[in-house]
Design an enzyme around this catalytic site. Structure first.
Site, mmCIF file in Angstrom:
data_model
loop_
_atom_site.group_PDB
_atom_site.id
_atom_site.type_symbol
_atom_site.label_atom_id
_atom_site.label_comp_id
_atom_site.label_asym_id
_atom_site.label_seq_id
_atom_site.Cartn_x
_atom_site.Cartn_y
_atom_site.Cartn_z
ATOM 1 N N SER A 157 7.935 12.603 9.051
ATOM 2 C CA SER A 157 8.803 11.411 8.969
ATOM 3 C C SER A 157 10.104 11.714 9.703
ATOM 4 C CB SER A 157 9.111 11.071 7.513
ATOM 5 O OG SER A 157 10.127 10.082 7.445
ATOM 6 N N TYR A 171 12.386 13.807 -0.432
ATOM 7 C CA TYR A 171 11.294 13.384 0.466
ATOM 8 C C TYR A 171 11.559 13.898 1.884
ATOM 9 C CZ TYR A 171 8.648 10.180 3.499
ATOM 10 O OH TYR A 171 7.827 9.643 4.471
HETATM 11 P P1 NAP Z 1 1.032 3.991 1.808
HETATM 12 O O1 NAP Z 1 0.836 2.673 2.463
HETATM 13 O O2 NAP Z 1 1.733 4.066 0.492
HETATM 14 O O3 NAP Z 1 -0.364 4.755 1.734
HETATM 15 C C1 NAP Z 1 -0.417 6.036 1.166
HETATM 16 C C2 NAP Z 1 -1.827 6.568 1.286
HETATM 17 O O4 NAP Z 1 -1.846 7.900 0.738
HETATM 18 C C3 NAP Z 1 -2.828 5.774 0.491
HETATM 19 O O5 NAP Z 1 -4.054 5.800 1.195
HETATM 20 C C4 NAP Z 1 -2.939 6.546 -0.814
HETATM 21 O O6 NAP Z 1 -4.186 6.357 -1.492
HETATM 22 C C5 NAP Z 1 -2.810 7.956 -0.307
HETATM 23 N N1 NAP Z 1 -2.343 8.923 -1.305
HETATM 24 C C6 NAP Z 1 -1.157 8.957 -1.941
HETATM 25 N N2 NAP Z 1 -1.092 10.012 -2.770
HETATM 26 C C7 NAP Z 1 -2.272 10.668 -2.640
HETATM 27 C C8 NAP Z 1 -2.826 11.832 -3.229
HETATM 28 N N3 NAP Z 1 -2.166 12.550 -4.145
HETATM 29 N N4 NAP Z 1 -4.065 12.205 -2.853
HETATM 30 C C9 NAP Z 1 -4.763 11.493 -1.939
HETATM 31 N N5 NAP Z 1 -4.291 10.389 -1.352
HETATM 32 C C10 NAP Z 1 -3.062 9.983 -1.710
HETATM 33 O O7 NAP Z 1 1.899 4.969 2.762
HETATM 34 P P2 NAP Z 1 2.164 4.965 4.352
HETATM 35 O O8 NAP Z 1 3.462 4.306 4.585
HETATM 36 O O9 NAP Z 1 0.957 4.536 5.102
HETATM 37 O O10 NAP Z 1 2.420 6.528 4.555
HETATM 38 C C11 NAP Z 1 1.448 7.404 5.110
HETATM 39 C C12 NAP Z 1 2.170 8.663 5.549
HETATM 40 O O11 NAP Z 1 3.191 8.303 6.493
HETATM 41 C C13 NAP Z 1 2.902 9.389 4.400
HETATM 42 O O12 NAP Z 1 2.778 10.783 4.578
HETATM 43 C C14 NAP Z 1 4.338 8.940 4.570
HETATM 44 O O13 NAP Z 1 5.245 9.861 4.044
HETATM 45 C C15 NAP Z 1 4.429 8.856 6.087
HETATM 46 N N6 NAP Z 1 5.524 8.008 6.584
HETATM 47 C C16 NAP Z 1 5.582 6.679 6.300
HETATM 48 C C17 NAP Z 1 6.650 5.933 6.789
HETATM 49 C C18 NAP Z 1 6.805 4.456 6.528
HETATM 50 O O14 NAP Z 1 7.888 3.891 6.815
HETATM 51 N N7 NAP Z 1 5.803 3.760 6.007
HETATM 52 C C19 NAP Z 1 7.643 6.550 7.566
HETATM 53 C C20 NAP Z 1 7.551 7.909 7.816
HETATM 54 C C21 NAP Z 1 6.479 8.634 7.333
HETATM 55 P P3 NAP Z 1 -4.443 5.039 -2.447
HETATM 56 O O15 NAP Z 1 -4.479 3.850 -1.535
HETATM 57 O O16 NAP Z 1 -5.765 5.276 -3.073
HETATM 58 O O17 NAP Z 1 -3.293 4.993 -3.404
#
Ligand code: NAP
Length: 258
Positions: A157, A171
């Protein structure tokens, strides 16, 4: 409309082997699974709780002409991770790319207020989980262990660099650890046929954010808008591909200039 809507079937694309995406049920992981399928990968994806959404991503990959499977597995449970890798390989063939994507955010708050429970949750899932998944990938892909090599793409991130003051410095620190994993592991396994790379997304439109956060901050990146999961997925698909064959130990910012 997604960036892959012009790709109706993966049939014209040569198969790339099997990619595994952790947290592929929603958000960036779901978009990455679909982009990889469009690039010719068969896709195994994991989820923690959202089986219906994971099934919808599998169906989207299959519509692109690829095989796909969704498996429930918690990234902090070593037995779950072993089962995830073994089942994906058994159903789709040897794994050549691992997208280390599953992650969580903390509720907004200042460092002085953090308790042990909060700290341990975000570090366990984002750091311990990422290390466990990377280790499982190396044990299977390393040419020193009988594998045929591959690539690990760690999802970090921009928070790792910006620090997320007043929101979630814990985080941000967890993602700085992911960046260190990318640098260190890349050097460790460079001679074992494995590239290790990363992406640092900025503010991306997914369900990870607390209500109102995207509305409040969405216009702040220099590009004037939040990013879409597809826009991160394109960088992930590129890094996983042979087009990035001379890239290892590096992390791409996908953050609209923020
Ligand atoms: P999201 O929409 O909340 O999706 C999270 C995903 O991770 C879901 O598929 C969830 O499964 C899974 N997950 C969460 N905890 C888990 C665990 N303990 N074991 C297995 N699976 C788990 O998040 P996102 O925004 O797509 O984020 C994905 C990645 O990008 C993360 O690492 C996040 O930190 C990073 N990121 C996101 C952003 C942003 O602005 N969105 C920015 C920078 C980095 P379920 O659906 O079954 O709950």
């Amino acid at each position: 409309m997604t960036l892959r809507d012009d790709v109706s079937s993966g049939d014209q694309v040569e198969s790339n082997g099997t990619a595994l995406v952790t947290g592929g049920s929603r958000g960036i992981g779901a978009a990455a699974a679909i982009a990889l399928a469009a690039d010719g990968w068969n896709v195994g994806l994991s989820y923690r709780t959202q089986a219906d959404q994971a099934a919808a991503v599998v169906a989207a990959c299959e519509r692109l002409g690829r095989k796909a499977v969704a498996i429930q597995a918690d990234v902090v449970d070593p037995a779950d991770i072993e089962r995830l890798f073994d089942e994906v390989a058994a159903q789709l063939g040897p794994i050549g790319a691992v997208i280390n994507n599953a992650g969580v955010i903390s509720p907004a708050g200042r460092v002085a207020e953090y308790d042990v429970e909060r700290l341990e949750r975000v570090l366990r899932i984002n750091v311990t989980g990422a290390f466990l998944v990377a280790g499982a990938a190396v044990r299977r892909m390393s040419t020193a262990r009988g594998g045929t090599g591959g690539v690990i793409v760690n999802v970090s991130s921009r928070a790792a660099v910006l620090g997320s003051a007043g929101e979630y410095v814990d985080y941000a620190a967890s993602k700085a650890a992911v960046d260190a994993l990318t640098t260190g592991l890349a050097n460790e396994v460079a001679e074992e046929g494995i590239r290790v790379v990363g992406v640092r997304p900025g503010l991306i439109e997914t369900e990870i954010h607390e209500p109102g956060r995207l509305d409040r901050l969405g216009a702040t990146p220099p590009l004037g808008r939040p990013g879409k999961p597809d826009e991160v997925a394109e960088a992930i698909a590129f890094l996983a591909s042979a087009r990035a064959s001379y890239m290892t130990g590096t992390t791409l910012d996908v953050s609209g200039g923020r």
